[in-house]
Write an enzyme that holds these catalytic residues in place. Structure first.
Site, short mmCIF file in Angstrom:
data_model
loop_
_atom_site.label_atom_id
_atom_site.label_comp_id
_atom_site.label_asym_id
_atom_site.label_seq_id
_atom_site.Cartn_x
_atom_site.Cartn_y
_atom_site.Cartn_z
N CYS A 2 -12.35 14.57 -52.80
CA CYS A 2 -13.39 14.49 -53.84
C CYS A 2 -12.91 15.06 -55.17
O CYS A 2 -12.11 15.99 -55.21
CB CYS A 2 -14.61 15.29 -53.41
N ARG A 27 -6.13 10.87 -55.91
CA ARG A 27 -6.40 11.82 -54.83
C ARG A 27 -7.04 11.15 -53.61
O ARG A 27 -7.15 11.76 -52.56
CB ARG A 27 -7.33 12.93 -55.35
N TRP A 74 -14.85 11.55 -51.14
CA TRP A 74 -14.04 11.24 -49.96
C TRP A 74 -14.88 11.73 -48.79
O TRP A 74 -15.11 12.93 -48.64
CB TRP A 74 -12.71 11.99 -50.06
N ASN A 100 -17.74 19.20 -54.17
CA ASN A 100 -16.53 19.05 -53.33
C ASN A 100 -16.59 20.10 -52.23
O ASN A 100 -17.03 21.22 -52.48
CB ASN A 100 -15.26 19.32 -54.14
N GLY A 101 -16.09 19.76 -51.05
CA GLY A 101 -16.02 20.75 -49.99
C GLY A 101 -17.14 20.60 -48.98
O GLY A 101 -17.73 19.52 -48.85
N GLU A 485 10.04 13.90 -41.58
CA GLU A 485 9.54 13.52 -42.90
C GLU A 485 9.65 12.00 -43.11
O GLU A 485 8.74 11.36 -43.64
CB GLU A 485 10.30 14.30 -43.98
N LYS A 489 6.51 9.52 -43.85
CA LYS A 489 6.48 8.65 -45.05
C LYS A 489 6.18 7.21 -44.66
O LYS A 489 5.35 6.55 -45.24
CB LYS A 489 7.83 8.73 -45.71
N GLU A 492 2.49 6.74 -43.28
CA GLU A 492 1.35 6.93 -44.18
C GLU A 492 1.20 5.79 -45.20
O GLU A 492 0.09 5.50 -45.62
CB GLU A 492 1.32 8.31 -44.84
N HIS A 508 14.66 13.16 -22.30
CA HIS A 508 13.66 13.88 -21.50
C HIS A 508 12.32 13.12 -21.48
O HIS A 508 11.31 13.70 -21.13
CB HIS A 508 13.49 15.31 -22.02
N LYS A 607 -4.85 13.07 -51.64
CA LYS A 607 -3.70 13.80 -52.17
C LYS A 607 -3.80 15.29 -51.87
O LYS A 607 -2.81 15.94 -51.58
CB LYS A 607 -3.62 13.57 -53.68
C1 AGP Z 1 2.56 13.93 -47.92
O1 AGP Z 1 3.12 12.68 -48.08
C2 AGP Z 1 1.22 13.95 -47.41
N1 AGP Z 1 0.36 13.07 -48.06
C3 AGP Z 1 0.64 15.25 -46.89
O2 AGP Z 1 1.24 15.43 -45.66
C4 AGP Z 1 0.79 16.55 -47.71
O3 AGP Z 1 2.13 16.93 -47.77
C5 AGP Z 1 -0.07 17.66 -47.06
O4 AGP Z 1 -1.40 17.28 -47.08
C6 AGP Z 1 0.11 19.01 -47.72
O5 AGP Z 1 -0.30 18.99 -49.05
P1 AGP Z 1 0.06 20.17 -50.02
O6 AGP Z 1 1.54 20.20 -50.17
O7 AGP Z 1 -0.64 19.83 -51.30
O8 AGP Z 1 -0.44 21.45 -49.40
#
Ligand code: AGP
Length: 612
Positions: A2, A27, A74, A100-101, A485, A489, A492, A508, A607
């Site tokens: 949000c 975001r 959101w 927000n929240g 990572e 990527k 997502e 395993h 974001k």
């Molecule tokens: C990264 O590509 C992600 N969208 C997500 O995992 C992000 O890294 C995570 O939410 C942590 O965010 P921050 O670094 O703002 O704490």
């Protein structure tokens, strides 16, 4: 997640607020809305979907008011819909709120409003409780919105920031912050409140950071901040030095691609700002010295998502260089497992946004147990930074794409610099090693550029593999951290089911999934583990997997067991993650692009995740 924008001044509030909301689009959100003071009334318009849907809704409508609030939502409580979108209003429609929240006790407050006042609710949101309750309280405070907000926040539990306007309080916006970000932007004859700096950067560079449990009352000519006891607080604005250009695509098709290409530049920033005239590491925001370090017997690195993956690399290099034991934990797990933390613990929080609620909560948990808090953060003045003893700013500049790229590689540089710094303080590394790794780091921007210059190789590979249902990422040691990572990527932004595993673990269980043509991306960049990794590649190749290996230039023997090989420039084993991840970022990007996905704003993702 949000976003909130509020404007009070003499220009058309609707246009300015919608422009601000657009700056928060990256975001992630599912609906948008505005409330504007207009000739003694409030005009509230909201719509499910993108901001352009809201614009269509109000197209042609004459809304000329000069004070208002807006929101991108959101969904947390209740599905994305026109009704659940913000703003929400009081029973008489004369107070509007964006929020927000989460209000944790909203059910209890809602019951009270229904039973005691017979108030009807139209949405499923917790936010509506704030609006309805403010309507009731305004009667008790003789129309003082700030008093009503103050009273309300005594009753509310949760983590939130909200902003309210009332039809009978022209030119006034009242906002409150509790554990969710809130800033004010200071102009001449106008003021802003917002959840994020980018929302107001087009209009102001003077920003006031609102602290926890503070209330801000904005009018065109004044900005008053009150602390938790309702005392007036004096705070000078800080100047924000980012330009709007930093937040635009600059000719790239997507922010993600722009940010991938910015890595050589921002890595230089992160690194060279930390070197003094003698070429030694100087960490400006970190006061931790060798005396303090004698007291530290354990380090925790705690973060979420991509930042957690930077922590995995951090564990490896900090342990190796400082010989202090390091544990890495996912923030949402850390806080609920009664971690063993005391005044001998150094807690390192890693967060691009500095607002991730789980990371913040973990930090607070560690702090309450006496740990020293060092944070690695990109956003200056963010909550994580403000609550830390020592801060390492990554200087990656604004990262707009939801999928983190340049923030991750600058977090890696931070990890290396902290590791070398601690290694030097503890005397666990030689001067020769210190200088050698530093020189390797200095060579990274050019070597990343070499990979970027060969992007077409990776694009060709993506063209060949984009329609697969699943992809496995394997690696050993530091390569396994990068595998996680790379997998994140890909999933997502391309929505391909990807899975990362330490290559030695394959046999395993996971090897049961290998079939002819299963795609396996094998990271084999670490010389010390090359032979072991080669055997793991043979294991999957024997099951006829399609193996894409990533190896250092010169390691041509890997071609015997691989379907494709992408080479990275030669470098020390310790720093290969900085290079290999760029290959994986580009791979994910091109796959998503070929699939036609919404790369910068992938579905269901935000974001900055400011809810639990
Ligand atoms: C990264 O590509 C992600 N969208 C997500 O995992 C992000 O890294 C995570 O939410 C942590 O965010 P921050 O670094 O703002 O704490």
């Amino acid at each position: 997640m949000c976003g909130i924008v509020g404007y009070t001044g003499h220009e058309n509030a609707k246009d300015i607020i919608i422009d601000g909301l657009k700056r928060l689009e990256y975001r992630g959100y599912d609906s948008a809305g505005i409330a504007i003071q207009e000739k003694g009334k409030l005009i509230v318009r909201k719509k499910k979907g993108e901001i352009k849907e809201l614009e269509k809704l109000i197209d042609g409508e004459e809304i000329t008011g000069t004070t208002g609030i807006g929101h991108t939502r959101w969904a947390t409580h209740g599905e994305p819909s026109d009704l659940n979108a913000h703003p929400h209003v009081s029973a008489d429609g004369r107070v509007a709120v964006v929020h927000n929240g989460i209000v944790e006790n909203y059910m209890e407050l809602k019951r009270q409003l229904i039973e005691d006042y017979g108030i009807l609710f139209e949405s499923e949101t917790d936010t509506e409780v704030i609006a309805k309750m403010l309507g009731v309280l305004l009667e008790e405070t003789d129309g003082s919105l700030s008093d009503a907000v103050y009273e309300l926040t005594r009753k509310m539990r949760g983590t939130y920031a909200f902003a309210a306007i009332a039809a009978d309080n022209p030119g006034e916006i009242v906002a409150f912050r509790k554990d969710a970000p809130l800033i004010a932007g200071v102009g001449e004859g106008f003021n802003f409140i917002a959840s994020d700096i980018p929302a107001v950067l087009r209009y102001v560079n003077d920003i006031v950071l609102i602290e926890n449990e503070e209330m801000v009352v904005a009018t065109p000519d004044s900005l008053r901040i009150y602390d938790e006891n309702h005392n007036l607080v004096k705070r000078e604005p800080m100047k924000v030095t980012w330009s709007l250009e930093d937040e635009e695509k600059g000719g790239y098709e997507h922010f993600m691609l722009k940010e991938i290409h910015e890595q050589p530049k921002v890595l230089k920033e992160t690194l060279y700002r930390r070197l003094d005239e003698n070429g030694r590491i100087y960490l400006d925001g970190i006061k931790l010295d060798s005396e303090d370090l004698k007291n530290i017997d354990k380090i925790y690195i705690v973060a979420c998502g991509t930042a957690y993956h930077a922590g995995l690399v951090g564990k490896y290099v900090i342990e190796k260089m400082s010989r202090i034991p390091v544990e890495v934990d996912i923030a949402s797990e850390f806080r609920y497992r009664d971690p063993i933390v005391d005044e001998h613990t150094l807690f390192i929080a890693v967060s691009q946004s500095g607002e991730t609620l789980d990371t913040l909560a973990a930090l607070r948990e560690a702090k309450s147990k006496g740990a020293r808090i060092l944070s690695v953060v990109n956003v200056v003045g963010s909550s994580v930074a403000r609550e830390s003893d020592d801060v390492f700013y990554t200087w990656a500049g604004p990262e707009i794409a939801v999928a983190s790229t340049k923030a991750y590689t600058t977090q890696l540089v931070a990890m290396y610099l902290i590791a070398l710094y601690l290694g030097d303080l503890t005397g666990s590394i030689t001067e020769e090693y210190y200088q050698r790794i530093l020189n390797e780091l200095k060579s990274m921007p050019d070597k990343i550029q070499q990979i970027l210059d060969r992007s077409d190789e990776i694009e060709n590979l993506a063209e060949y593999l984009y329609n697969r249902d699943q992809v496995f990422f394997i690696g050993r040691g530091l390569d396994s951290a990068v595998a996680y990572e790379g997998s994140l990527k890909l999933k997502e932004i391309s929505y391909i089911n990807s899975f990362a595993i330490a290559a030695g673990e394959l046999k395993h269980g996971t090897i049961a999934l290998m079939e002819p043509e299963t795609v396996v991306i094998a990271l084999a960049t670490v010389d010390r583990l090359f032979e072991k990794m080669y055997s793991n590649i043979e294991e999957v190749k024997a099951r006829k997997a399609h193996v894409v290996s990533i190896a250092k230039e010169g390691r041509t023997e890997i071609e015997r067991q691989s379907t494709n090989v992408i080479y990275i420039p030669d470098c020390a084993d310790e720093v290969t993650p900085i290079l290999s991840v760029v290959v994986l970022q580009l791979f994910a990007y091109f796959v998503a692009k070929i699939k036609g996905e919404n790369i910068d704003k992938p579905r269901n993702l935000a974001k900055s995740v400011t809810v639990e």
